[in-house]
Structures are given as C-alpha cells and as structure tokens.
Design a protein around this motif. Structure first.
Motif, mmCIF file in Angstrom:
data_model
loop_
_atom_site.group_PDB
_atom_site.id
_atom_site.type_symbol
_atom_site.label_atom_id
_atom_site.label_comp_id
_atom_site.label_asym_id
_atom_site.label_seq_id
_atom_site.Cartn_x
_atom_site.Cartn_y
_atom_site.Cartn_z
ATOM 1 N N PRO A 42 0.796 -1.055 -0.069
ATOM 2 C CA PRO A 42 0.089 -0.097 -0.108
ATOM 3 C C PRO A 42 0.832 1.330 0.095
ATOM 4 O O PRO A 42 1.946 1.070 0.643
ATOM 5 N N PRO A 43 0.464 2.187 -0.490
ATOM 6 C CA PRO A 43 1.265 3.631 -0.814
ATOM 7 C C PRO A 43 1.574 4.325 0.693
ATOM 8 O O PRO A 43 0.815 3.889 1.528
ATOM 9 N N ILE A 44 2.681 5.035 0.564
ATOM 10 C CA ILE A 44 3.005 5.742 1.749
ATOM 11 C C ILE A 44 2.533 7.308 1.321
ATOM 12 O O ILE A 44 2.743 7.569 -0.072
ATOM 13 N N THR A 45 1.702 8.002 1.995
ATOM 14 C CA THR A 45 1.364 9.166 1.783
ATOM 15 C C THR A 45 2.160 10.213 2.624
ATOM 16 O O THR A 45 2.098 10.373 4.030
ATOM 17 N N LEU A 46 2.432 11.376 1.731
ATOM 18 C CA LEU A 46 3.306 12.434 2.687
ATOM 19 C C LEU A 46 2.246 13.561 2.656
ATOM 20 O O LEU A 46 2.199 14.140 1.246
ATOM 21 N N SER A 47 1.484 14.186 3.400
ATOM 22 C CA SER A 47 0.603 15.144 3.538
ATOM 23 C C SER A 47 0.620 15.950 4.973
ATOM 24 O O SER A 47 0.629 15.172 5.766
ATOM 25 N N ALA A 48 0.558 17.013 4.809
ATOM 26 C CA ALA A 48 0.981 17.830 6.193
ATOM 27 C C ALA A 48 -0.421 17.502 7.215
ATOM 28 O O ALA A 48 -1.364 17.435 6.772
ATOM 29 N N GLY A 49 0.173 17.119 8.464
ATOM 30 C CA GLY A 49 -0.956 16.382 9.457
ATOM 31 C C GLY A 49 -1.540 15.399 9.065
ATOM 32 O O GLY A 49 -2.408 14.793 10.241
ATOM 33 N N MET A 50 -1.245 14.353 8.175
ATOM 34 C CA MET A 50 -2.095 13.277 7.806
ATOM 35 C C MET A 50 -1.045 11.934 8.243
ATOM 36 O O MET A 50 0.325 12.164 8.015
ATOM 37 N N PRO A 51 -1.628 10.818 8.574
ATOM 38 C CA PRO A 51 -0.973 9.718 8.478
ATOM 39 C C PRO A 51 -0.125 9.059 7.409
ATOM 40 O O PRO A 51 -0.746 9.378 6.184
ATOM 41 N N SER A 74 1.251 19.587 0.245
ATOM 42 C CA SER A 74 0.757 20.699 1.210
ATOM 43 C C SER A 74 1.999 21.083 2.014
ATOM 44 O O SER A 74 1.815 22.274 2.556
ATOM 45 N N GLN A 75 3.160 20.373 1.840
ATOM 46 C CA GLN A 75 4.075 21.031 2.684
ATOM 47 C C GLN A 75 5.666 20.254 2.266
ATOM 48 O O GLN A 75 5.259 19.265 1.628
ATOM 49 N N GLU A 76 6.640 20.914 2.511
ATOM 50 C CA GLU A 76 7.881 20.145 2.086
ATOM 51 C C GLU A 76 8.102 18.960 3.078
ATOM 52 O O GLU A 76 8.323 19.288 4.325
ATOM 53 N N GLY A 137 5.216 12.461 16.617
ATOM 54 C CA GLY A 137 3.924 11.759 16.554
ATOM 55 C C GLY A 137 3.857 10.435 15.770
ATOM 56 O O GLY A 137 4.428 10.098 14.872
ATOM 57 N N GLU A 138 2.914 9.461 16.580
ATOM 58 C CA GLU A 138 2.858 8.090 15.888
ATOM 59 C C GLU A 138 2.497 8.206 14.488
ATOM 60 O O GLU A 138 2.812 7.060 13.905
ATOM 61 N N THR A 139 1.747 8.932 13.951
ATOM 62 C CA THR A 139 1.091 9.026 12.638
ATOM 63 C C THR A 139 2.121 9.299 11.599
ATOM 64 O O THR A 139 2.021 9.068 10.342
ATOM 65 N N GLN A 140 3.297 9.836 12.158
ATOM 66 C CA GLN A 140 4.330 10.429 11.113
ATOM 67 C C GLN A 140 5.530 9.392 11.207
ATOM 68 O O GLN A 140 6.472 9.725 10.987
ATOM 69 N N ARG A 141 5.051 8.101 11.644
ATOM 70 C CA ARG A 141 6.207 7.045 11.570
ATOM 71 C C ARG A 141 5.457 5.972 11.044
ATOM 72 O O ARG A 141 4.142 5.521 11.387
ATOM 73 N N LEU A 142 5.911 5.020 10.143
ATOM 74 C CA LEU A 142 5.547 3.970 9.476
ATOM 75 C C LEU A 142 6.565 2.535 10.133
ATOM 76 O O LEU A 142 7.592 2.591 9.776
#
Length: 147
Positions: A42-51, A74-76, A137-142
């Motif tokens: 499944p893809p990894i999504t880089l988006s400000a404030g999203m898991p 949305s953010q670098e 944050g936990e959502t900012q780690r896979l």
C-alpha cells in the motif's frame, strides 16, 4: 571420481530445494526477481498532518516489493530510515519515468507534489521504521517488520 562426486552433490542439493528436473515453481528464470516473487505494498502518503499509512508493514525476507510514496505538495516533507534502507536491497527508484539505481539510501524528500516508486528486496529480518524527520507523532512514523 571428483566429477561424479560433484554431480551427485549438485543433484542432491537441487532435489532438496525443489530444482530437480527443472521443477521449480517458486521462481522463474530471473530467480528472486521473478514476477512470481513480487508484491505491491500500500502507498505511503506524505501530507501535512496526515498519517503516513493505514497500518504497519510486515515484509518477508527474500521477497521483492514495490511501494509508491505519494506527496500532495501541502508541505515540504521527507522520510528518513537509514536502518530500514540498509536492511533492504534497492533495485530501483522511479520518479516521473526516470529510473535510478542507487548504491544506498538514507532518506528521500519531496519539495512539491509527486510520486516515487521504490522496488526493493527485503533482506535483513528485524523491526524498522520510516518517519518524517523532526516529528514525534505516531502517525508520522511507519513501522516495518521484516520476518
């Protein structure tokens, strides 16, 4: 006599791993890089404030994987994970049709929206993670496990 012993040894080894009489149903001619040994993740999504992802990844050593990393701009944002990248063999990174075959990798970063696909072979069993640098944050780690 040495030739006969070598032939017997090779025959015994190939029979024990299922290669006797060309009957290896696990892989094609490309071995572990065969399509039958490939899985899409499944893809990894880089988006400000999203898991980054919906769930941790569980990989099997010796399996070839492809994963897309998608940034919405949305953010670098980037991902760091030197330990994970050293536990895999990276076959290629594809960005807008350009194929890159790196010797190693420490991190990736998106300055704007885009997609990157990484094809790799899981090698070293263990627990690893990819994370957004500077985040806690936990959502900012896979979390990734290679079995």
């Amino acid at each position: 006599m040495k030739t006969l012993s070598a032939v017997a040894l090779i025959a015994g080894l190939t029979a024990s791993i299922g290669l006797a009489d060309g009957d290896d149903t696990r892989f094609g001619l490309a071995g572990i890089l065969s399509a039958s040994n490939k899985e899409d993740l499944p893809p990894i999504t880089l988006s400000a404030g999203m898991p980054l992802a919906d769930a941790p990844l569980s990989l099997k050593s010796g399996t070839y994987y492809e994963i897309e990393i998608e940034a919405d701009g949305s953010q670098e944002l980037g991902l760091v994970g030197a330990e994970f990248f050293r536990a895999i063999w990276i076959d290629e990174i594809v960005i807008e049709g350009l194929e890159i075959r790196p010797l190693g990798l420490d991190s990736v970063e998106f300055d704007e929206a885009g997609t990157m696909e990484i094809g790799f072979l899981a090698i070293k069993p263990g627990s690893y993670n990819l994370r957004v640098p500077g985040s806690t944050g936990e959502t900012q780690r896979l979390d990734i496990t290679i079995e």
